[in-house]
Design an enzyme around this catalytic site. Structure first.
Site, PDB file in Angstrom:
ATOM      1  N   LYS A 143      15.839 -27.153  18.898  1.00 61.47           N
ATOM      2  CA  LYS A 143      15.872 -28.246  19.867  1.00 61.47           C
ATOM      3  C   LYS A 143      16.704 -27.847  21.080  1.00 61.47           C
ATOM      4  O   LYS A 143      17.913 -27.670  20.989  1.00 61.47           O
ATOM      5  CB  LYS A 143      16.478 -29.516  19.261  1.00 61.47           C
ATOM      6  CG  LYS A 143      16.124 -30.735  20.112  1.00 61.47           C
ATOM      7  CD  LYS A 143      16.991 -31.947  19.845  1.00 61.47           C
ATOM      8  CE  LYS A 143      18.255 -31.938  20.625  1.00 61.47           C
ATOM      9  NZ  LYS A 143      18.066 -31.976  22.101  1.00 61.47           N
ATOM     10  N   CYS A 158      31.466 -22.327  27.901  1.00 57.85           N
ATOM     11  CA  CYS A 158      32.418 -22.556  26.812  1.00 57.85           C
ATOM     12  C   CYS A 158      33.554 -21.538  26.839  1.00 57.85           C
ATOM     13  O   CYS A 158      34.624 -21.805  26.314  1.00 57.85           O
ATOM     14  CB  CYS A 158      31.703 -22.504  25.473  1.00 57.85           C
ATOM     15  SG  CYS A 158      30.737 -21.008  25.273  1.00 57.85           S
ATOM     16  N   GLU A 171      38.575 -29.796  27.670  1.00 54.56           N
ATOM     17  CA  GLU A 171      37.541 -28.977  28.293  1.00 54.56           C
ATOM     18  C   GLU A 171      36.885 -29.778  29.409  1.00 54.56           C
ATOM     19  O   GLU A 171      36.294 -30.825  29.155  1.00 54.56           O
ATOM     20  CB  GLU A 171      36.497 -28.588  27.244  1.00 54.56           C
ATOM     21  CG  GLU A 171      35.426 -27.692  27.796  1.00 54.56           C
ATOM     22  CD  GLU A 171      34.386 -27.311  26.741  1.00 54.56           C
ATOM     23  OE1 GLU A 171      33.854 -28.215  26.068  1.00 54.56           O
ATOM     24  OE2 GLU A 171      34.114 -26.110  26.599  1.00 54.56           O
ATOM     25  N   GLU A 192      29.163 -23.401  17.187  1.00 54.73           N
ATOM     26  CA  GLU A 192      29.806 -22.799  18.370  1.00 54.73           C
ATOM     27  C   GLU A 192      30.147 -23.960  19.294  1.00 54.73           C
ATOM     28  O   GLU A 192      29.252 -24.579  19.856  1.00 54.73           O
ATOM     29  CB  GLU A 192      28.840 -21.859  19.114  1.00 54.73           C
ATOM     30  CG  GLU A 192      28.230 -20.771  18.278  1.00 54.73           C
ATOM     31  CD  GLU A 192      29.104 -19.542  18.189  1.00 54.73           C
ATOM     32  OE1 GLU A 192      30.222 -19.555  18.745  1.00 54.73           O
ATOM     33  OE2 GLU A 192      28.668 -18.574  17.556  1.00 54.73           O
TER      34      GLU A 192
HETATM   35  P1  NAD Z   1      26.333 -31.571  23.493  1.00 49.78           P
HETATM   36  O1  NAD Z   1      27.126 -31.442  22.247  1.00 49.78           O
HETATM   37  O2  NAD Z   1      26.339 -32.856  24.206  1.00 49.78           O
HETATM   38  O3  NAD Z   1      24.804 -31.245  23.180  1.00 49.78           O
HETATM   39  C1  NAD Z   1      24.393 -30.044  22.575  1.00 49.78           C
HETATM   40  C2  NAD Z   1      23.051 -30.240  21.916  1.00 49.78           C
HETATM   41  O4  NAD Z   1      23.197 -31.185  20.863  1.00 49.78           O
HETATM   42  C3  NAD Z   1      21.970 -30.794  22.844  1.00 49.78           C
HETATM   43  O5  NAD Z   1      20.739 -30.196  22.505  1.00 49.78           O
HETATM   44  C4  NAD Z   1      21.949 -32.274  22.475  1.00 49.78           C
HETATM   45  O6  NAD Z   1      20.713 -32.887  22.728  1.00 49.78           O
HETATM   46  C5  NAD Z   1      22.221 -32.203  20.987  1.00 49.78           C
HETATM   47  N1  NAD Z   1      22.765 -33.444  20.419  1.00 49.78           N
HETATM   48  C6  NAD Z   1      23.481 -34.419  21.033  1.00 49.78           C
HETATM   49  N2  NAD Z   1      23.762 -35.409  20.162  1.00 49.78           N
HETATM   50  C7  NAD Z   1      23.228 -35.047  18.972  1.00 49.78           C
HETATM   51  C8  NAD Z   1      23.197 -35.646  17.681  1.00 49.78           C
HETATM   52  N3  NAD Z   1      23.779 -36.822  17.425  1.00 49.78           N
HETATM   53  N4  NAD Z   1      22.558 -34.997  16.693  1.00 49.78           N
HETATM   54  C9  NAD Z   1      21.976 -33.799  16.919  1.00 49.78           C
HETATM   55  N5  NAD Z   1      21.958 -33.193  18.112  1.00 49.78           N
HETATM   56  C10 NAD Z   1      22.589 -33.805  19.131  1.00 49.78           C
HETATM   57  O7  NAD Z   1      26.790 -30.372  24.423  1.00 49.78           O
HETATM   58  P2  NAD Z   1      26.287 -30.102  25.912  1.00 49.78           P
HETATM   59  O8  NAD Z   1      26.845 -31.162  26.795  1.00 49.78           O
HETATM   60  O9  NAD Z   1      24.830 -29.854  25.941  1.00 49.78           O
HETATM   61  O10 NAD Z   1      26.973 -28.695  26.176  1.00 49.78           O
HETATM   62  C11 NAD Z   1      28.296 -28.566  26.542  1.00 49.78           C
HETATM   63  C12 NAD Z   1      29.159 -28.192  25.351  1.00 49.78           C
HETATM   64  O11 NAD Z   1      28.660 -27.059  24.667  1.00 49.78           O
HETATM   65  C13 NAD Z   1      30.552 -27.818  25.755  1.00 49.78           C
HETATM   66  O12 NAD Z   1      31.492 -28.452  24.929  1.00 49.78           O
HETATM   67  C14 NAD Z   1      30.593 -26.310  25.528  1.00 49.78           C
HETATM   68  O13 NAD Z   1      31.872 -25.791  25.306  1.00 49.78           O
HETATM   69  C15 NAD Z   1      29.699 -26.130  24.381  1.00 49.78           C
HETATM   70  N6  NAD Z   1      29.221 -24.754  24.312  1.00 49.78           N
HETATM   71  C16 NAD Z   1      29.725 -23.909  23.358  1.00 49.78           C
HETATM   72  C17 NAD Z   1      29.305 -22.596  23.276  1.00 49.78           C
HETATM   73  C18 NAD Z   1      29.862 -21.662  22.243  1.00 49.78           C
HETATM   74  O14 NAD Z   1      29.230 -20.649  21.991  1.00 49.78           O
HETATM   75  N7  NAD Z   1      30.988 -21.947  21.648  1.00 49.78           N
HETATM   76  C19 NAD Z   1      28.340 -22.129  24.163  1.00 49.78           C
HETATM   77  C20 NAD Z   1      27.851 -23.001  25.122  1.00 49.78           C
HETATM   78  C21 NAD Z   1      28.283 -24.325  25.168  1.00 49.78           C
END
Ligand code: NAD
Ligand code: MN
Length: 406
Positions: free
Chosen positions: A103, A212, A309, A178
């Site tokens: 997804k 991130c 963050e 992650e």
């Molecule tokens: P997010 O957690 O809002 O969303 C990530 C994914 O999860 C999206 O596809 C979203 O649709 C899905 N999602 C949201 N709610 C959900 C639920 N209840 N159940 C299942 N899936 C759900 O994150 P974002 O805003 O898309 O991205 C930013 C975040 O990602 C930041 O905190 C960043 O640090 C982190 N990030 C981490 C890494 C890493 O490798 N550690 C890499 C990139 C981004």
């Protein structure tokens, strides 16, 4: 291997699509598409090299292990590096014989959908690599709770990561996460000053800070602090912000208007808590969700802008005195994903690298992700490792077979 070649053949189209997807500079999109191709090539190469063992056990007979696929892997990825993260999670899963239901983030589905088309074109059977679009609360939770999904691999916020663990716990799904970061860039007074400044810019403003691994906490030894802030501020003001599709652009807009509002709320909080703006701090007027590269000084470690963050082009600069102080401040975070150390003293570099509570650390470099090495976080930055051969642990089960030969 064929999919890797198809990604390369379609690299220009994919890079443009990714820039439109996220709003990121085209030069970055090109690099990330190349990484996606390299991931599929790397893990395709692992398929005939990874196996079990024959083990000299105490029992008479033959003791051996096999590495087997887990089953259906539910993979959920964020919007900041869509094709790169899609590839670095899907390619080891597929290479180890699993199927994938992926997804993408609702903001950025385009390159994952195109990748799925290319997978079919490469000859992957239908249903082996499936892309399911939709909001996290609906499409995401359907994956988290589906009884046939045996493994969840998630990249995103720490908040949603917690939800992934909770829902995955019902069926004891394997979970790798992650999550967020607030990485420190620890700059000693014996560093190569100009290189440290240049890296402090790129390692905090890359992808407009929506990274991130962004080094958003810049800790500078007190004797060079003021000079460093001056150089950093000058460099931030020179960054070329603009059209993602223009070759010269170094920083694009933020991903959405609502995300820019969230980042602006951190800038307001920084001001309200008494930090001083040394550069930027303003959303640009007109079309596009641009935000000026922003530097805060006079930051106290307990302020929100030093702890949470922000995920935008905003850094907090703080002075430190001794090596011990620097390490203590760097580790004063719920996160532990990435980080950098700048010094010309090799012993100190290694001492501090060992003392850093983080999954990844670079010495005299702002880099984080290397395809060939494990990548992931400690503390609330996640569980498990992606990339390198370490990633294969997350996408295989060990089976132990004992044969009585008596
Ligand atoms: P997010 O957690 O809002 O969303 C990530 C994914 O999860 C999206 O596809 C979203 O649709 C899905 N999602 C949201 N709610 C959900 C639920 N209840 N159940 C299942 N899936 C759900 O994150 P974002 O805003 O898309 O991205 C930013 C975040 O990602 C930041 O905190 C960043 O640090 C982190 N990030 C981490 C890494 C890493 O490798 N550690 C890499 C990139 C981004
Ligand atoms: Mn989000």
């Amino acid at each position: 291997m064929r999919l890797s070649q198809l990604i390369r053949d379609n690299a220009d189209e994919l890079a443009k699509l990714e820039s439109r997807n996220v709003g990121k500079p085209i030069r970055d999109s090109r690099d990330e598409v190349a990484l996606a191709a390299n991931c599929f090539e790397y893990y395709a190469g692992a398929t005939n090299k990874i196996g079990g063992q024959t083990i000299p056990g105490a029992a008479p007979g033959v003791l051996m292990t096999f590495r087997e696929p887990v089953g259906v892997c539910g993979i959920i990825v964020p919007w900041n590096f869509p094709i790169a993260i899609t590839a670095w999670k899907s390619s080891p899963a597929l290479a180890m014989g699993n199927t994938v239901v992926l997804k993408p983030a609702e903001q950025t589905p385009m390159t994952a959908l195109r990748l799925a088309e290319l997978a079919l074109e490469a000859g992957m059977p239908e249903g082996v690599f499936t892309v399911l679009t939709g909001p996290g609360s609906v499409a995401g939770e359907a994956i988290l709770t589906h009884p046939l999904v045996r493994k969840l691999a998630f990249t995103g916020s720490t908040e949603i990561g917690r939800r992934v663990m909770e829902l995955g716990a019902r069926d004891i799904k394997r979970v790798s996460l992650e999550l967020g970061g607030k990485s420190a860039n620890l700059i000693f007074d014996d560093c190569d000053f100009d290189r440290a400044v240049a890296s402090a810019v790129s390692s905090s403003l890359g992808n407009a800070g929506q990274d991130c691994c962004a080094r958003s906490r810049i800790l500078v030894q007190r004797s060079i602090h003021d000079r460093f802030v001056q150089a950093l501020t000058d460099a931030f003001e020179k960054v070329i912000v603009g059209d993602p599709l223009a070759d010269a652009t170094e920083m694009g807009p933020l991903v959405t208007r609502s995300h820019r509002e969230r980042v602006m709320s951190y800038i307001d909080a920084g001001r309200a808590e008494g930090a001083t703006l040394a550069a930027g701090g303003k959303a640009r007027e007109g079309a596009g969700t641009y935000l000026d590269p922003t530097v805060f000084v006079d930051v106290k470690p307990e302020m929100k802008i030093a702890r949470e963050e922000i995920f935008g082009p905003v850094v907090a600069v703080m002075p430190f005195d001794s090596e011990e102080d620097g390490v203590r401040m760097a580790n004063d975070s719920i996160y532990g994903l990435s980080g950098s150390i700048w010094t010309r003293d090799g012993s100190r570099a290694l001492r501090v690298a060992r003392a850093f509570e983080t999954g990844n650390i670079s010495i005299n470099s702002g880099s984080s992700v290397h395809l060939e090495a494990p990548f992931g976080g400690v503390k609330q930055s996640g569980i498990g490792r992606e990339l390198g051969l370490a990633a294969l642990d997350a996408y295989t089960e060990w089976k132990t077979v004992y044969i009585d030969v008596s």
